[in-house]
Design an enzyme around this catalytic site. Structure first.
Site, PDB file in Angstrom:
ATOM      1  N   LYS A   1       0.861  -1.194   0.000  1.00 23.19           N
ATOM      2  CA  LYS A   1       0.000   0.000   0.000  1.00 23.19           C
ATOM      3  C   LYS A   1       0.894   1.240   0.000  1.00 23.19           C
ATOM      4  O   LYS A   1       1.928   1.261   0.692  1.00 23.19           O
ATOM      5  CB  LYS A   1      -0.906  -0.030   1.232  1.00 23.19           C
ATOM      6  CG  LYS A   1      -1.935   1.088   1.287  1.00 23.19           C
ATOM      7  CD  LYS A   1      -2.867   0.931   2.487  1.00 23.19           C
ATOM      8  CE  LYS A   1      -3.896   2.034   2.567  1.00 23.19           C
ATOM      9  NZ  LYS A   1      -4.818   1.885   3.711  1.00 23.19           N
TER      10      LYS A   1
ATOM     11  N   SER B   1      -9.899  -0.385   7.044  1.00 21.62           N
ATOM     12  CA  SER B   1      -9.349  -0.295   5.685  1.00 21.62           C
ATOM     13  C   SER B   1      -8.663  -1.541   5.154  1.00 21.62           C
ATOM     14  O   SER B   1      -8.323  -1.585   3.978  1.00 21.62           O
ATOM     15  CB  SER B   1      -8.369   0.872   5.595  1.00 21.62           C
ATOM     16  OG  SER B   1      -9.079   2.071   5.482  1.00 21.62           O
TER      17      SER B   1
ATOM     18  N   SER C   1      -9.717   2.083   2.844  1.00 23.03           N
ATOM     19  CA  SER C   1      -8.842   2.830   1.971  1.00 23.03           C
ATOM     20  C   SER C   1      -7.843   1.965   1.201  1.00 23.03           C
ATOM     21  O   SER C   1      -7.236   2.444   0.251  1.00 23.03           O
ATOM     22  CB  SER C   1      -8.055   3.854   2.801  1.00 23.03           C
ATOM     23  OG  SER C   1      -7.252   3.215   3.766  1.00 23.03           O
TER      24      SER C   1
HETATM   25  N1  GLN Z   1     -13.144   4.246   6.367  1.00 28.22           N
HETATM   26  C1  GLN Z   1     -12.490   4.681   7.539  1.00 28.22           C
HETATM   27  C2  GLN Z   1     -12.088   6.131   7.414  1.00 28.22           C
HETATM   28  O1  GLN Z   1     -12.362   6.694   6.415  1.00 28.22           O
HETATM   29  C3  GLN Z   1     -11.315   3.804   7.842  1.00 28.22           C
HETATM   30  C4  GLN Z   1     -10.083   4.184   7.136  1.00 28.22           C
HETATM   31  C5  GLN Z   1      -8.908   3.321   7.497  1.00 28.22           C
HETATM   32  O2  GLN Z   1      -9.039   2.281   8.135  1.00 28.22           O
HETATM   33  N2  GLN Z   1      -7.742   3.769   7.115  1.00 28.22           N
HETATM   34  O3  GLN Z   1     -11.517   6.700   8.286  1.00 28.22           O
END
Ligand code: GLN
Length: 482
Positions: free
Chosen positions: A77, A176, A152
């Site tokens: 990532k 994410s 994400s």
């Molecule tokens: N969807 C969540 C957010 O927007 C989690 C994001 C993540 O785990 N990096 O914060």
């Protein structure tokens, strides 16, 4: 080769049936063929991975020992540093930022002789649930290009689902890893907080962030954890424990108790509910005792999470000032303008929104009402899980309320935030969680079940997950990518 698991390809490599260069070329060719339509990789590290593959082949021919992930293609990532390569974090701000060192997790994977193919697309600074917040381009879900891959870590999920890589790393602050894994039909593992070092991971919300693997099988996730789950003196929150082995068995340990927070699951669609009921039945058939637990407190987890995560993000992102990292506005004439214009040009909408929200909840007049209160609720959520784990080995919920949604489905950011209801509690409590494929909805999109375990019980959680996976085997390759 792309139809194999990571363990299978490693074994073929070790037996001498395929060379590391052949493996790397195969996956690089697949990336070349499919990356444009899917948008999964932000950068492909062709010369680097071929150099690694050649040296690995030489070592094998000299019968030197090779690592646990020898010959396994991996995608990283793009919020984790690979020394001397660009880390964009999905942001224009870091479009020119070359990492001076490798993240510990990346270093451990390379040391285990994995073949690092490239960096994957993501929501800017890992803020999002659909990958639509990437400053570069969208990622399509390999099961249906109209749908998002989740976020994400959407680029990582789509890359593995389309078998452009066999493993990808993700970071999970509020889901994410697990949510995109579920949307793309994969296994996604968020370890106990502190189990995998965050050194070299661009921080979003430091008390919630955790790196973990996204794979096609539970056994591959376990293998990646054996490699990445090591103490790191460079991360003050890294657990000072020896690395663990993850023995897996198809049987569930006798007397396994699984708690289901039924009243918390009331709002599931009938389709998601049916799928979840079937998953619970599998556990029952495996001999687990299923008990009803009360986790109604989790209805506060979204509010708690979006206060704490934005508060931490607003301080973490203060370092992006146009001076120290990444871009600097060309329009700026004064120091003040460097700060202001670099941020204005470099950050996208969602990142700005979160910096403002976080600054607001930390501001002098509102700190007690928001930030401190959220910290207290976080402690209550932690306590609630702790008391449940006194009599349960694991807790099971769906990963999401439905399968992957379509691009553009959520225009209102709060509606998007609400989608994270089942994943954020694990981050607030610092406990490990996994998502495993549990079937498909009527559109043919993958669904996933989430299993949560007590802190530090990563091995036991992986074992329960493996038993479920072996009894079901829902994972498949999307038709267009077979
Ligand atoms: N969807 C969540 C957010 O927007 C989690 C994001 C993540 O785990 N990096 O914060």
């Amino acid at each position: 080769m792309h139809r194999l698991s990571a363990i299978e390809i490693r074994d073929l490599f070790c037996k001498g049936e395929v060379s590391a260069v052949q493996i790397a070329e195969h996956f690089l060719n697949r990336i070349e063929a499919h990356n444009e339509e899917l948008g999964t990789f932000l950068s492909v590290l062709r010369p680097r991975v071929l150099r690694k593959a050649e040296s690995l082949d030489k070592r094998r021919s000299r019968k030197e020992p090779v690592g646990k992930l020898a010959g396994v293609p991996i995608a990283i990532k793009d919020n984790m540093h690979i020394a001397h390569e660009i880390t964009t974090c999905g942001s224009k701000f870091l479009s020119n930022y070359k990492a001076p060192f490798s993240a510990t997790a990346v270093h451990l994977l390379e040391e285990a002789d994995a073949l690092i193919l490239g960096k994957t697309n993501m929501d800017e600074f890992a803020m999002g649930s659909s990958n639509e917040n990437s400053a570069y381009w969208k990622v399509q879900n390999p099961w249906n290009h109209k749908c998002v891959p989740g976020g994400s870590s959407g680029g990582s999920a789509a890359a593995v689902a389309a078998r452009l890589s066999l493993i990808a790393t993700g970071s999970d602050t509020g889901g994410s890893i697990r949510q995109p894994a579920s949307f793309c039909g994969l296994v996604g593992y968020k370890p106990t907080y502190g189990r995998v070092s965050r050194f070299g991971l661009v921080a979003f919300a430091s008390s919630l962030d955790q790196i973990g693997p996204m794979t096609t099988t539970v056994a591959d996730a376990a293998l990646a954890m054996e490699v990445m789950g090591q103490h790191c003196p460079r991360d003050a929150t890294s657990l000072d424990l020896p690395p663990e082995a993850y023995p897996l068995s198809k049987e569930l340990a006798a007397g396994t108790v699984i708690g289901i927070p039924w009243s918390f699951l009331e709002n599931l669609t009938p389709e998601a509910r049916k799928n979840f009921d079937a998953a619970v039945q599998v556990m029952r058939d495996l001999g687990a005792k299923i008990v009803d637990i009360n986790l109604d407190l989790l209805k506060y987890s979204i509010a708690t999470y979006y206060i704490l995560a934005t508060a931490e993000a607003s301080t973490n992102l203060a370092r992006f000032d146009g001076i120290r990292f990444g871009m600097r506005s060309k329009e700026a004439k004064t120091l003040e303008e460097i700060y202001e214009l670099s941020r204005k040009e470099g950050f996208g909408c969602e990142v700005k929104r979160r910096i403002m929200l976080g600054t607001y909840v930390l501001s002098a007049g509102f700190q007690d009402a928001f930030y401190k209160k959220a910290q207290k609720v976080r402690t209550l959520i932690l306590d609630a899980f702790e008391s449940i784990f006194n009599h349960c080995d694991a807790v099971m919920t769906p990963v999401t309320t439905s399968g992957a949604f379509e691009h553009g489905a959520f225009q209102d950011p709060v509606q998007m935030y609400l989608q994270d209801i089942f994943t954020v509690p694990a981050n607030l409590a610092g406990i490990p969680g996994i998502s495993i494929p549990s079937g498909y909805d009527s559109r043919g999109m993958p669904l996933g079940v989430q299993i949560l375990g007590p802190q530090m019980c990563d091995v036991a959680l992986m074992q329960i997950s493996y038993a479920y996976e072996q009894a079901t085997k829902h994972a498949r390759i999307p038709g267009d990518y077979e």
